[in-house]
Design an enzyme around this catalytic site. Structure first.
Site, PDB file in Angstrom:
ATOM      1  N   ASN A 166     -31.569  40.447  22.401  1.00  0.00           N
ATOM      2  CA  ASN A 166     -31.683  41.008  21.050  1.00  0.00           C
ATOM      3  C   ASN A 166     -32.984  41.810  20.961  1.00  0.00           C
ATOM      4  O   ASN A 166     -34.071  41.239  20.943  1.00  0.00           O
ATOM      5  CB  ASN A 166     -31.659  39.849  20.045  1.00  0.00           C
ATOM      6  CG  ASN A 166     -31.830  40.290  18.604  1.00  0.00           C
ATOM      7  OD1 ASN A 166     -32.355  41.356  18.325  1.00  0.00           O
ATOM      8  ND2 ASN A 166     -31.400  39.448  17.687  1.00  0.00           N
ATOM      9  N   HIS A 205     -25.690  45.736  15.267  1.00  0.00           N
ATOM     10  CA  HIS A 205     -26.939  45.251  15.869  1.00  0.00           C
ATOM     11  C   HIS A 205     -26.599  44.130  16.830  1.00  0.00           C
ATOM     12  O   HIS A 205     -25.811  43.222  16.501  1.00  0.00           O
ATOM     13  CB  HIS A 205     -27.882  44.776  14.758  1.00  0.00           C
ATOM     14  CG  HIS A 205     -28.983  43.900  15.249  1.00  0.00           C
ATOM     15  ND1 HIS A 205     -29.777  44.233  16.323  1.00  0.00           N
ATOM     16  CD2 HIS A 205     -29.416  42.673  14.816  1.00  0.00           C
ATOM     17  CE1 HIS A 205     -30.648  43.255  16.529  1.00  0.00           C
ATOM     18  NE2 HIS A 205     -30.453  42.304  15.637  1.00  0.00           N
ATOM     19  N   CYS A 251     -34.472  44.555  12.305  1.00  0.00           N
ATOM     20  CA  CYS A 251     -33.283  44.905  13.100  1.00  0.00           C
ATOM     21  C   CYS A 251     -32.413  45.954  12.421  1.00  0.00           C
ATOM     22  O   CYS A 251     -31.464  46.459  13.019  1.00  0.00           O
ATOM     23  CB  CYS A 251     -32.465  43.657  13.405  1.00  0.00           C
ATOM     24  SG  CYS A 251     -33.461  42.327  14.082  1.00  0.00           S
TER      25      CYS A 251
HETATM   26  O1  UT7 Z   1     -31.784  39.923  15.067  1.00  0.00           O
HETATM   27  C1  UT7 Z   1     -32.094  39.570  13.765  1.00  0.00           C
HETATM   28  C2  UT7 Z   1     -31.128  38.644  13.218  1.00  0.00           C
HETATM   29  N1  UT7 Z   1     -31.055  37.446  14.031  1.00  0.00           N
HETATM   30  C3  UT7 Z   1     -29.882  36.917  14.211  1.00  0.00           C
HETATM   31  O2  UT7 Z   1     -28.910  37.479  13.773  1.00  0.00           O
HETATM   32  C4  UT7 Z   1     -29.796  35.589  14.923  1.00  0.00           C
HETATM   33  C5  UT7 Z   1     -28.763  34.774  14.214  1.00  0.00           C
HETATM   34  N2  UT7 Z   1     -28.641  33.390  14.692  1.00  0.00           N
HETATM   35  C6  UT7 Z   1     -28.104  33.073  15.883  1.00  0.00           C
HETATM   36  O3  UT7 Z   1     -27.848  33.932  16.711  1.00  0.00           O
HETATM   37  C7  UT7 Z   1     -27.776  31.625  16.128  1.00  0.00           C
HETATM   38  O4  UT7 Z   1     -28.051  30.889  14.968  1.00  0.00           O
HETATM   39  C8  UT7 Z   1     -28.520  30.985  17.323  1.00  0.00           C
HETATM   40  C9  UT7 Z   1     -27.955  31.533  18.639  1.00  0.00           C
HETATM   41  C10 UT7 Z   1     -29.992  31.282  17.230  1.00  0.00           C
HETATM   42  C11 UT7 Z   1     -28.281  29.478  17.329  1.00  0.00           C
HETATM   43  O5  UT7 Z   1     -26.878  29.203  17.364  1.00  0.00           O
HETATM   44  P1  UT7 Z   1     -26.224  28.191  16.292  1.00  0.00           P
HETATM   45  O6  UT7 Z   1     -24.809  28.062  16.641  1.00  0.00           O
HETATM   46  O7  UT7 Z   1     -26.546  28.708  14.919  1.00  0.00           O
HETATM   47  O8  UT7 Z   1     -26.986  26.837  16.599  1.00  0.00           O
HETATM   48  P2  UT7 Z   1     -27.699  25.819  15.592  1.00  0.00           P
HETATM   49  O9  UT7 Z   1     -29.077  26.294  15.289  1.00  0.00           O
HETATM   50  O10 UT7 Z   1     -26.786  25.531  14.444  1.00  0.00           O
HETATM   51  O11 UT7 Z   1     -27.782  24.517  16.483  1.00  0.00           O
HETATM   52  C12 UT7 Z   1     -26.583  23.872  16.979  1.00  0.00           C
HETATM   53  C13 UT7 Z   1     -26.983  22.785  17.924  1.00  0.00           C
HETATM   54  C14 UT7 Z   1     -28.019  21.810  17.356  1.00  0.00           C
HETATM   55  O12 UT7 Z   1     -27.750  20.541  17.910  1.00  0.00           O
HETATM   56  P3  UT7 Z   1     -26.933  19.427  17.075  1.00  0.00           P
HETATM   57  O13 UT7 Z   1     -27.708  19.211  15.810  1.00  0.00           O
HETATM   58  O14 UT7 Z   1     -25.581  20.031  16.830  1.00  0.00           O
HETATM   59  O15 UT7 Z   1     -26.899  18.249  17.990  1.00  0.00           O
HETATM   60  C15 UT7 Z   1     -29.313  22.316  17.934  1.00  0.00           C
HETATM   61  O16 UT7 Z   1     -30.291  21.309  18.041  1.00  0.00           O
HETATM   62  O17 UT7 Z   1     -27.575  23.349  19.103  1.00  0.00           O
HETATM   63  C16 UT7 Z   1     -28.886  22.798  19.288  1.00  0.00           C
HETATM   64  N3  UT7 Z   1     -29.721  23.827  19.854  1.00  0.00           N
HETATM   65  C17 UT7 Z   1     -29.838  24.077  21.155  1.00  0.00           C
HETATM   66  N4  UT7 Z   1     -29.295  23.485  22.207  1.00  0.00           N
HETATM   67  C18 UT7 Z   1     -29.580  23.987  23.416  1.00  0.00           C
HETATM   68  C19 UT7 Z   1     -30.488  24.720  19.160  1.00  0.00           C
HETATM   69  N5  UT7 Z   1     -31.097  25.568  20.042  1.00  0.00           N
HETATM   70  C20 UT7 Z   1     -30.709  25.176  21.254  1.00  0.00           C
HETATM   71  C21 UT7 Z   1     -30.987  25.641  22.551  1.00  0.00           C
HETATM   72  N6  UT7 Z   1     -30.399  25.032  23.599  1.00  0.00           N
HETATM   73  N7  UT7 Z   1     -31.784  26.705  22.774  1.00  0.00           N
END
Ligand code: UT7
Length: 339
Positions: free
Chosen positions: A295, A264, A124
């Site tokens: 993305n 990005h 990226c």
């Molecule tokens: O482009 C290259 C670089 N890439 C990036 O910069 C991506 C960076 N990361 C992100 O954009 C974010 O981490 C995500 C959008 C991918 C995820 O968001 P987050 O706020 O970091 O979520 P998380 O992984 O910490 O998960 C939070 C909660 C969890 O549930 P509990 O444990 O709080 O109950 C996950 O199980 O959200 C849950 N979860 C989902 N729920 C619904 C994880 N994925 C999903 C989903 N739908 N798709």
């Protein structure tokens, strides 16, 4: 020993972006379609990533065809003919041929006069890496005009049943034409601030290498990308604002001089966190292309710039801060003038 002096490069000069162009695949993929295959919701995807819909390429929208479309638009925007192009740089991690490069094919199909051509793998951060190389080439005179392309078909490498990535990744191409500034005072590309942090290789990566993907007990399959989303999110939200500030310092400008911020397009919340830490004045236009594009990795910055020009959020001549970051982990940022 021969005492002959090697002739140095030509007179150093300034570089700038002369034109920009993008290609967005025609197929719009809604959150409703994504959640047919993962346990999620439209609301979760919108609030956690800012994505309302994304574009996925069809079979005939290849890395090559999308790149050519974006590059032709950028050349037309710049008023530069293909024969004037001395080098083509393609940043991508999704060209399906390890060799030859996408760039060599694109240089040929664009109609350049045997331009130098090579691909860059910087995920990226790829567009900012390519832009830095192009700027240096123009400045020292190894190239007159360089076409820099960021292009991805991330949908090929996305596991549509993986709830941590399926909603995030998308496809598209963006291109810029880099050439000499008319006067040194019109320098349009500031010094790059870039680097890598390989201790976090596993934060975003291809799950298995090609040999394991192709020769396994369940049969050949495309390797998928896997991501420790929250770890990347925290790194990007906090560490990248520091790199962005360094890029401003290197260019000798402050946030008060900026008109436009184009990070990005990884996640709308990362964009917001970086904007807060940089203390961007409210009048600075911030790229939010991720909402309807997803993305697109190396393509996201030029695509976002093109959209901002189309909507009038950015004007030609505006001062912009751009920064890319991703798998590696790698990063690069610089200050530019919008073409
Ligand atoms: O482009 C290259 C670089 N890439 C990036 O910069 C991506 C960076 N990361 C992100 O954009 C974010 O981490 C995500 C959008 C991918 C995820 O968001 P987050 O706020 O970091 O979520 P998380 O992984 O910490 O998960 C939070 C909660 C969890 O549930 P509990 O444990 O709080 O109950 C996950 O199980 O959200 C849950 N979860 C989902 N729920 C619904 C994880 N994925 C999903 C989903 N739908 N798709």
């Amino acid at each position: 020993m021969s005492g002959v002096t090697i002739q140095a490069e030509r007179q150093p000069r300034s570089s700038r972006i002369l034109g920009i162009g993008g290609y967005r695949p025609s197929r719009v993929v809604t959150n409703a379609e994504i959640i047919e295959k993962i346990d999620s919701s439209d609301e979760w995807i919108r609030t956690r990533s800012g994505i309302e819909s994304r574009r996925w390429a069809s079979d005939d929208e290849t890395v090559i065809s999308m790149s050519l479309a974006a590059a032709r638009k950028a050349l037309a925007d710049a008023g530069v003919q293909p024969e004037q192009v001395d080098c083509v740089i393609v940043s991508t991690v999704t060209h399906l041929y390890q060799t030859p490069s996408a760039a060599a094919q694109i240089a040929y199909e664009l109609g350049t006069n045997k331009a130098a051509a090579f691909d860059v793998s910087a995920a990226c951060a790829g567009f900012c890496y390519g832009l830095s190389l192009a700027s240096d080439m123009v400045r020292v005179g190894t190239a007159g005009h360089v076409v820099v392309i960021g292009v991805e078909r991330l949908s090929d490498l996305t596991d549509k049943t993986d709830r941590s990535t399926a909603f995030l990744f998308a496809d598209g191409a963006g291109a810029a034409v880099v050439g000499p500034a008319t006067r040194p005072a019109e320098a349009g590309i500031g010094p790059v601030v870039w680097g890598s942090d390989g201790q976090h290789l596993d934060h975003i990566r291809q799950k298995e290498h090609w040999r394991d993907a192709l020769f396994n007990e369940t049969g050949p399959a495309m390797p998928h990308l896997v991501m420790q989303g929250n770890a990347v999110f925290r790194w990007a939200s906090y560490e990248m604002a520091k790199v962005a500030q360094e890029a401003l310092d290197a260019a000798g400008v402050t946030v008060d001089d900026l008109d436009v911020f184009v990070p990005h397009q990884a996640n709308m919340r990362i964009t917001d966190a970086m904007s807060r830490q940089l203390k961007l004045p409210e009048r600075v236009a911030v790229a939010r292309d991720i909402a309807t594009q997803g993305n697109t990795s190396a393509a996201s910055i030029p695509l976002a710039i093109e959209r901002m020009l189309e909507t009038g959020e950015a004007q030609s001549g505006d001062l912009a801060l751009i920064i890319g970051f991703g798998a590696g982990l790698v990063y690069a940022g610089q200050v530019i003038r919008i073409p």
